[in-house]
Design a protein around this motif. Sequence first.
Motif, PDB file in Angstrom:
ATOM      1  N   LEU A  82      -5.854   0.892  10.996  1.00  0.00           N
ATOM      2  CA  LEU A  82      -5.544   2.056  10.123  1.00  0.00           C
ATOM      3  C   LEU A  82      -7.074   1.875   8.905  1.00  0.00           C
ATOM      4  CD1 LEU A  82      -1.794   1.341   9.179  1.00  0.00           C
ATOM      5  CD2 LEU A  82      -2.863   3.369  10.309  1.00  0.00           C
ATOM      6  N   LEU A  83      -7.391   0.778   8.860  1.00  0.00           N
ATOM      7  CA  LEU A  83      -8.583   0.748   8.074  1.00  0.00           C
ATOM      8  C   LEU A  83      -9.798   1.546   8.219  1.00  0.00           C
ATOM      9  CD1 LEU A  83      -8.752  -2.966   6.826  1.00  0.00           C
ATOM     10  CD2 LEU A  83      -8.263  -0.752   5.270  1.00  0.00           C
ATOM     11  N   PHE A  84      -9.669   1.833   9.624  1.00  0.00           N
ATOM     12  CA  PHE A  84     -10.781   2.501  10.295  1.00  0.00           C
ATOM     13  C   PHE A  84     -10.445   4.038  10.142  1.00  0.00           C
ATOM     14  CE2 PHE A  84     -12.814  -1.308  11.683  1.00  0.00           C
ATOM     15  CZ  PHE A  84     -14.146  -0.902  11.295  1.00  0.00           C
ATOM     16  N   ARG A  85      -9.259   4.468   9.724  1.00  0.00           N
ATOM     17  CA  ARG A  85      -8.746   5.931   9.538  1.00  0.00           C
ATOM     18  C   ARG A  85      -8.219   5.953   8.306  1.00  0.00           C
ATOM     19  NH1 ARG A  85      -8.832   3.459  14.359  1.00  0.00           N
ATOM     20  NH2 ARG A  85      -8.979   4.684  16.082  1.00  0.00           N
ATOM     21  N   PRO A  86      -9.344   6.246   7.269  1.00  0.00           N
ATOM     22  CA  PRO A  86      -8.909   6.343   5.941  1.00  0.00           C
ATOM     23  C   PRO A  86      -8.615   7.902   5.819  1.00  0.00           C
ATOM     24  CG  PRO A  86     -11.212   6.325   6.249  1.00  0.00           C
ATOM     25  CD  PRO A  86     -10.772   5.812   7.363  1.00  0.00           C
TER      26      PRO A  86
ATOM     27  N   ALA B  23     -10.469  -0.310  17.989  1.00  0.00           N
ATOM     28  CA  ALA B  23      -9.968   0.608  16.797  1.00  0.00           C
ATOM     29  C   ALA B  23     -11.298   0.918  16.074  1.00  0.00           C
ATOM     30  CB  ALA B  23      -8.893  -0.172  15.985  1.00  0.00           C
ATOM     31  N   SER B  24     -12.216  -0.073  16.222  1.00  0.00           N
ATOM     32  CA  SER B  24     -13.276   0.327  15.122  1.00  0.00           C
ATOM     33  C   SER B  24     -14.394   1.139  15.925  1.00  0.00           C
ATOM     34  CB  SER B  24     -14.148  -1.207  14.952  1.00  0.00           C
ATOM     35  OG  SER B  24     -14.405  -1.791  15.858  1.00  0.00           O
ATOM     36  N   LEU B  25     -14.250   1.529  17.042  1.00  0.00           N
ATOM     37  CA  LEU B  25     -15.146   2.177  17.868  1.00  0.00           C
ATOM     38  C   LEU B  25     -15.121   3.612  17.794  1.00  0.00           C
ATOM     39  CD1 LEU B  25     -15.356   0.286  21.224  1.00  0.00           C
ATOM     40  CD2 LEU B  25     -17.247   0.188  19.313  1.00  0.00           C
ATOM     41  N   PRO B  26     -16.056   4.383  17.619  1.00  0.00           N
ATOM     42  CA  PRO B  26     -15.897   5.970  17.451  1.00  0.00           C
ATOM     43  C   PRO B  26     -15.333   6.526  18.915  1.00  0.00           C
ATOM     44  CG  PRO B  26     -18.239   5.488  17.591  1.00  0.00           C
ATOM     45  CD  PRO B  26     -17.526   4.206  17.605  1.00  0.00           C
ATOM     46  N   ALA B  27     -14.272   7.193  18.969  1.00  0.00           N
ATOM     47  CA  ALA B  27     -13.775   7.626  20.209  1.00  0.00           C
ATOM     48  C   ALA B  27     -13.723   9.061  20.094  1.00  0.00           C
ATOM     49  CB  ALA B  27     -12.307   6.906  20.534  1.00  0.00           C
TER      50      ALA B  27
ATOM     51  N   PRO C  10     -18.035  -2.386   7.851  1.00  0.00           N
ATOM     52  CA  PRO C  10     -16.622  -2.920   8.368  1.00  0.00           C
ATOM     53  C   PRO C  10     -16.763  -2.839   9.928  1.00  0.00           C
ATOM     54  CG  PRO C  10     -16.198  -1.505   6.718  1.00  0.00           C
ATOM     55  CD  PRO C  10     -17.718  -1.338   6.979  1.00  0.00           C
ATOM     56  N   GLY C  11     -17.570  -1.843  10.529  1.00  0.00           N
ATOM     57  CA  GLY C  11     -17.688  -1.712  11.774  1.00  0.00           C
ATOM     58  C   GLY C  11     -18.299  -3.049  12.443  1.00  0.00           C
TER      59      GLY C  11
ATOM     60  N   LEU D 138     -17.011  -5.912  14.838  1.00  0.00           N
ATOM     61  CA  LEU D 138     -17.855  -6.479  16.026  1.00  0.00           C
ATOM     62  C   LEU D 138     -17.865  -7.735  16.127  1.00  0.00           C
ATOM     63  CD1 LEU D 138     -19.317  -5.502  18.643  1.00  0.00           C
ATOM     64  CD2 LEU D 138     -21.319  -4.996  17.414  1.00  0.00           C
ATOM     65  N   VAL D 139     -18.352  -8.479  15.230  1.00  0.00           N
ATOM     66  CA  VAL D 139     -18.762  -9.797  15.278  1.00  0.00           C
ATOM     67  C   VAL D 139     -17.627 -10.739  15.505  1.00  0.00           C
ATOM     68  CG1 VAL D 139     -19.727 -11.706  13.844  1.00  0.00           C
ATOM     69  CG2 VAL D 139     -20.827  -9.753  13.913  1.00  0.00           C
TER      70      VAL D 139
END
Length: 667
Positions: free
Chosen positions: A32-36, A134-138, A456-457, A461-462
Amino acid sequence: MKTPPPSPRVTRGIDPTIGRLSLVALSLAVFLLFRPYQGIMHDARLYVGYAMAALDPDGIGRDIVFVNDGQSKFSVYPVLMRELARQIGPSYAAIVLTYSGLVLWFAAFVALVRRLVGDRMHDVQIAAVIVLAASLPAFYGGQGVFRAAEFYATPRVFAEACVLAAFAAILARRTTVVIAAFVIGLAFHPLMTAPGIGVALWFYAELSRDRRLLIAAATCSVAALVVGTLLVDGVGKPFARFDAEWMQALNTNHALVFMRNWRAGDAMRIVVQMVTVLLATPLLGVQAQRLVWSALVVVGAGVSLSGIGADLLSNVLVTQVQAWRGLWVLATVATVMLGVLLSSTWSAREGTGVTTSASDLRKASTVLLVLAWFMVELNSMGLLFAMLAVLFWQLPARLPSFALPPRGVRAIVSMAVVILILNVVAHSWVNVTTAWSSPDTTLRWSWFTMVSSGVPGFVTLVVAGVALVGRRPLRDARAARILPWISFALLAFTLSSIDSRTQYQRYIERELDARANGVPTAAIFTRGQTILWPYADLEPWALAGSEGWGTIVQSMPSVFDRTLAIEWARRNTVIRAAGLLPIAQSGAATIATLGAVVDSNAVLVACGSADSPDLLAIPDVQLHNVYPTHVIQLPVPRILYPYTLGKPWGRIDRYLFVTCEKVHRNR
């Protein structure tokens, strides 16, 4: 008396169920954090509009996008939006449906990931795969407009959730659930669900080794499409082609239903996603492999169908079906496969039959592929890294004697880290400095600004990478005990920061709620007026309770209705001739033309058409040598994003209104 020796320390973690729930909660928070939430934007404007039109048929319902509606009748989503908007208002209805869809999507996604990799990874690694995905740009389709798990109110996210749930049920051999999921998905969005059904049919045909099943299913599908197209307004027969006028109208807005309007970067994105899936699929179980191969076949067939039927033959039915939308399945699966590659190559045990040189090459390949994912949306380097990843992966089979030099993997990892850090620093500088120069102070602390910076991305990743290469699940008692608290804290932060709407967006949505509740508009507006509001999209509905004239929203479903497409294109031509370009998806047209002077000649052009609008809404910074009829002082200024780096923000504090009838009288 002897003192007994101290007993050995017993390491105790937490209950496995609590641990799994904590990992799921942690993954959900990151997802959800990657979808503000940015409000009623993108296609959400259209679906909220359907609800407003039903609630106000004599006002907003007169808009041509609703009068010539060739789309909404095929989904139950507008009905849900309408009833929810009736109860709690359209702004809250949009939020509820947005995150209801996202939570369902996440649940289905988790179920699918566990079925794909659950027998090969422990819980922490599965959570890491989900978090990384979830963090990748799909993104999929043209110009970076569409993405899987969209974070605005559309039916697509519900249909995607149903398809993902069906895929998980296929691997679990629960046929009843598969059928139910597809039926519900078709009710929300047939075009997004159809590729999933195609994947299932191909999977079962391959499983049974009976191609007659596939042929029968394909025949039934074609028959259903032919029958369905006869119900669409403006299409007289299944083999109808766009006439010249309709095609010209669609080309006015560079319709993304045609792949010829896509960018080169869109093709590069598909290549990166395809490479990721092709490299990782052999690492899955037999049934999971069959499902992924089925998806690749269906996606390839859909893209080919769109390229031939829509772009080359201009067939109306094929264009409306938008078979290229199956690319969302590829994009979603590819995000999972990247985590699978990282885990399998970097946490491989000794004795797996892979030599040290081959292992090093595959590790280097995955690092290059990660770079491709993070660079593909920026420039062609993403494609180069993807091709190098394929080369390194295939070298052990082609040249068994080839090996990287000593510390070669370490050098490649160091290079990747440097590139990623430089990329994050550049993005952070641009986004943060731009946000802090904005007159809207909410942008400075907006979580959307932070996500756009790339920080955040990179952090995700790390962290996910470290978890993926771990050889054991969480066994440390202290780490296990704090995991639920970390998950709870992250969820709390998510709920407190996820709303990233600007001040102006909140103001417009409050006005939408007021119109839905029957609150009268300002006295300057008359019910049933048409308003040319060129630097806006929701404003005619929200502030005037009337139909817009030539807004960008009216062009969105134009491929489904010929009358709508031609009328919008005609109005767009008038607006362009007057020097009042409508707002684009990116806002570029607004910024580029806000400083232009609107004089009496421009007003005469805008009011001179046969079907001219009743009112013109012009920002006060533009209107010169024309006396306005009315003035609106905005309680919250409209802040326009600077399209070019270093340019000042645009700002609209007042709108001046000119009555076309008065202009005609003075001519």
